[in-house]
Design a protein around this motif. Structure first.
Motif, short mmCIF file in Angstrom:
data_model
loop_
_atom_site.label_atom_id
_atom_site.label_comp_id
_atom_site.label_asym_id
_atom_site.label_seq_id
_atom_site.Cartn_x
_atom_site.Cartn_y
_atom_site.Cartn_z
N ARG A 1 44.86 0.78 59.59
CA ARG A 1 44.26 1.85 60.39
C ARG A 1 45.33 2.79 60.94
O ARG A 1 45.21 4.01 60.85
N GLU A 2 46.39 2.22 61.50
CA GLU A 2 47.47 3.04 62.06
C GLU A 2 48.13 3.90 60.98
O GLU A 2 48.44 5.06 61.21
N LEU A 3 48.35 3.30 59.81
CA LEU A 3 48.94 4.07 58.72
C LEU A 3 48.08 5.28 58.38
O LEU A 3 48.58 6.40 58.26
N GLU A 4 46.78 5.07 58.28
CA GLU A 4 45.89 6.18 57.94
C GLU A 4 45.81 7.20 59.09
O GLU A 4 45.82 8.41 58.86
N GLU A 5 45.74 6.72 60.33
CA GLU A 5 45.66 7.64 61.47
C GLU A 5 46.90 8.54 61.57
O GLU A 5 46.78 9.69 61.94
#
Length: 143
Positions: free
Chosen positions: A43-47
């Motif tokens: 999730r953090e990578l995509e955000e």
């Protein structure tokens, strides 16, 4: 969680923080309540980079937590003054597609520009108080 994203040449994604010109780092962020570490990392990578989970392969993760403390001059000034440091689990992910999927113009942009770095550039460009963390992560995930 922290994410070390590598390309097919073994170079590491690094990005300059939008709020701190000259401060380069790898993506990282918090874990939401009830969220697994792996899910939080994806999730953090995509955000932060717009890279969806179907464009990466999870290679490995650190076997234990990696810790760092804030330097005295930042205590009480970051994270609402609530914390003295962080503990993180780091994930090595390989980008499985072209890097044109990377887009820093996200809903809440954290970075203003990015590049592929080698290990030495990564360590040289991180803020000094996180240098030991990056050396530990490199040693465990890449060597």
């Amino acid at each position: 969680v922290g994410i070390m994203l590598i390309n097919n040449q073994g170079l590491i994604f690094t990005a300059e923080r939008a709020d701190m010109p000259g401060a380069w780092q790898m993506p990282q962020g918090g874990v939401d309540k009830g969220e697994s570490l792996r899910t939080a990392a994806l999730r953090e990578l995509e955000e932060e980079t717009s890279v969806p989970q179907n464009c990466v392969k999870l290679v490995k993760q650190t076997t234990d937590w990696v810790y760092y403390d804030l330097p005295d001059h930042l205590l009480g000034k970051v994270w609402g003054g609530k914390y003295r440091g962080q503990k993180q689990r780091w994930f090595l992910m390989e980008l499985t597609t072209r890097d044109d999927v990377i887009n820093l113009e996200t809903e809440v942009p954290e970075f203003c520009r990015w590049k592929w770095s080698n290990q030495q550039e990564l360590v040289d460009e991180i803020v000094p108080f996180k240098r030991n963390v990056y050396e530990q992560v490199i040693a465990e995930l890449l060597e």
